[in-house]
Design a protein around this motif. Sequence first.
Motif, PDB file in Angstrom:
ATOM      1  N   GLN A  72      21.602  68.171  11.379  1.00 28.96           N
ATOM      2  CA  GLN A  72      22.862  67.588  10.928  1.00 28.96           C
ATOM      3  C   GLN A  72      22.945  67.321   9.431  1.00 28.96           C
ATOM      4  O   GLN A  72      24.029  67.160   8.883  1.00 28.96           O
ATOM      5  N   GLY A  88      27.144  75.790  21.820  1.00 28.69           N
ATOM      6  CA  GLY A  88      26.984  74.379  21.487  1.00 28.69           C
ATOM      7  C   GLY A  88      25.678  73.774  21.907  1.00 28.69           C
ATOM      8  O   GLY A  88      25.508  72.557  21.812  1.00 28.69           O
ATOM      9  N   THR A  89      24.728  74.581  22.337  1.00 29.61           N
ATOM     10  CA  THR A  89      23.420  74.084  22.766  1.00 29.61           C
ATOM     11  C   THR A  89      22.351  74.462  21.750  1.00 29.61           C
ATOM     12  O   THR A  89      22.242  75.625  21.366  1.00 29.61           O
ATOM     13  N   SER A  91      20.253  69.225  21.814  1.00 25.48           N
ATOM     14  CA  SER A  91      21.560  68.807  21.333  1.00 25.48           C
ATOM     15  C   SER A  91      22.617  69.632  22.056  1.00 25.48           C
ATOM     16  O   SER A  91      22.564  70.864  22.023  1.00 25.48           O
ATOM     17  N   GLN A  92      23.557  68.941  22.705  1.00 29.18           N
ATOM     18  CA  GLN A  92      24.578  69.640  23.486  1.00 29.18           C
ATOM     19  C   GLN A  92      25.965  69.122  23.125  1.00 29.18           C
ATOM     20  O   GLN A  92      26.261  67.935  23.276  1.00 29.18           O
ATOM     21  N   LYS A  93      26.827  70.005  22.647  1.00 34.86           N
ATOM     22  CA  LYS A  93      28.208  69.633  22.376  1.00 34.86           C
ATOM     23  C   LYS A  93      29.000  69.578  23.672  1.00 34.86           C
ATOM     24  O   LYS A  93      28.886  70.470  24.521  1.00 34.86           O
ATOM     25  N   GLU A 142      35.019  69.210  21.427  1.00 37.77           N
ATOM     26  CA  GLU A 142      35.079  69.239  19.974  1.00 37.77           C
ATOM     27  C   GLU A 142      34.586  67.953  19.330  1.00 37.77           C
ATOM     28  O   GLU A 142      34.158  67.953  18.188  1.00 37.77           O
ATOM     29  N   ARG A 143      34.628  66.838  20.060  1.00 30.24           N
ATOM     30  CA  ARG A 143      34.355  65.542  19.436  1.00 30.24           C
ATOM     31  C   ARG A 143      33.025  64.901  19.826  1.00 30.24           C
ATOM     32  O   ARG A 143      32.573  63.974  19.172  1.00 30.24           O
ATOM     33  N   THR A 144      32.418  65.353  20.911  1.00 34.07           N
ATOM     34  CA  THR A 144      31.274  64.638  21.488  1.00 34.07           C
ATOM     35  C   THR A 144      30.025  65.502  21.473  1.00 34.07           C
ATOM     36  O   THR A 144      30.086  66.717  21.708  1.00 34.07           O
ATOM     37  N   ARG A 145      28.890  64.861  21.192  1.00 35.95           N
ATOM     38  CA  ARG A 145      27.598  65.533  21.267  1.00 35.95           C
ATOM     39  C   ARG A 145      26.598  64.619  21.951  1.00 35.95           C
ATOM     40  O   ARG A 145      26.516  63.428  21.666  1.00 35.95           O
ATOM     41  N   GLU A 187      27.070  61.045  20.095  1.00 34.52           N
ATOM     42  CA  GLU A 187      27.931  60.956  18.929  1.00 34.52           C
ATOM     43  C   GLU A 187      29.367  61.262  19.339  1.00 34.52           C
ATOM     44  O   GLU A 187      29.613  62.148  20.166  1.00 34.52           O
ATOM     45  N   TYR A 188      30.298  60.543  18.736  1.00 32.85           N
ATOM     46  CA  TYR A 188      31.714  60.771  19.020  1.00 32.85           C
ATOM     47  C   TYR A 188      32.508  60.738  17.721  1.00 32.85           C
ATOM     48  O   TYR A 188      32.427  59.758  16.963  1.00 32.85           O
TER      49      TYR A 188
END
Length: 421
Positions: free
Chosen positions: A50, A221-222, A269-271, A274-277, A325-326
């Motif tokens: 990140q 997203g993974t 890490s997985q999305k 669009e807003r959350t991980r 995360e949001y």
Amino acid sequence: MRRATPLVLALSIVATSFTGMPAFAAGFQLQEQTASGLGVAYAGMPAAAQDAGTAFWNPAALPLLDGVQAAAAVHYIDTSFDFSSQGPPPGGSTYHALGDGGDAGSGTTVPALYLTWRIQERLGIGLVIDAPFGLKTDWSVPWAGEFAGLRSEVKTLNVNPVVGYRINPHWLIGGGVSYQRLKATLSNGVTPLIPTAIGTLDGDDWAFGWNAGVLFESGNGTHAGLTYRSTTDYKISGDLTFNNPALTALQSNVSARLKLPQIVSVGVSQKLGERTRLLVDASWTRWNTIQTLTIVATDGPRAGQVVANTPLNFENSWRAGLGGEYAITPQWLLRLGLAYDRSPVQDAFRTPRLPDEDRKWAAIGARFQPSDSWSIDAGYAHLWVRSASSDLSPVGAVPGFLRGSYDSSSDIVAAQASVRF
């Protein structure tokens, strides 16, 4: 023999001091490296990719960072360590009358600096300057355990150049070399025959280590990361001094070997939209590299002889974390995290220099990013440490039980500034 006794005693006592305190993570490892990671209790860091702090967590992810990036982080860690003596002999502490030692905790600042540069689409390099291990405690004088420990301060400085390379669209690898310094200042009471006599050891050494990482990128997203940090083998050299003129003739140089543990971590890490991980991780630390600590006098009355061989018997330990995360808005990101840290210390070998126990983390954090060129991260975590029992048996030239329990906790706040060019 009578003249050598204070020297042997002091060396025997400080032998335990290089093993650390439970000020931050389990044992004396410092998880506190980035404020962006603190907000999620460092969950998923091997796969998070990140900011420039990625250079520490997993160098394989460096090709994912655009351009040139830099991050400066600072953590303030406020710790509390309290001891409650079980009572006077025969069932309690031999020196119970000297008191419980007050609060041995203090506030400690831990800085870190990270630089990264994606030279080309597949290749990135970076530089890490941080402190992966450390401790700071200070018991009052007098107290029931003063012959086992008073002041303990251990600092590390890690300089770690790293490189990462993308093999194909899904797999990336990376690694680096560490040149790391360990510096220790440690003190303790010497003998009840001279109540004010204190022995102090100052020592340091530089040593090499290395780290490596692998990252898998699925494209949906993974991210999954695996990292490894090698052992760091120190030969610490220092000076043993006494504050009492009657003992100055016993001052000497000493040396000790300390092999810091290797660490294996895995993270995902997985999305989720669009807003959350979602972030998860698990780490295994091979603390059993520290079983005994041998102290050798290199000059003075016992030159060339082993003056202490302290049993520590660390067990391997593990930690696990879960975070999320949001993105509230394009500028604001909220973080939450939980973690559990297992201690490497066994009950039978717990000393005042290491009253370590298992701990739980709860963390919250945020990122403010007004533009693509810079951002600010902040985080806070509270650590609940299990009450740790003490049943220290007579050791060395000053026999005496230390029976009771330790209560500990930590609060951590951190801030980080990141820039991108």
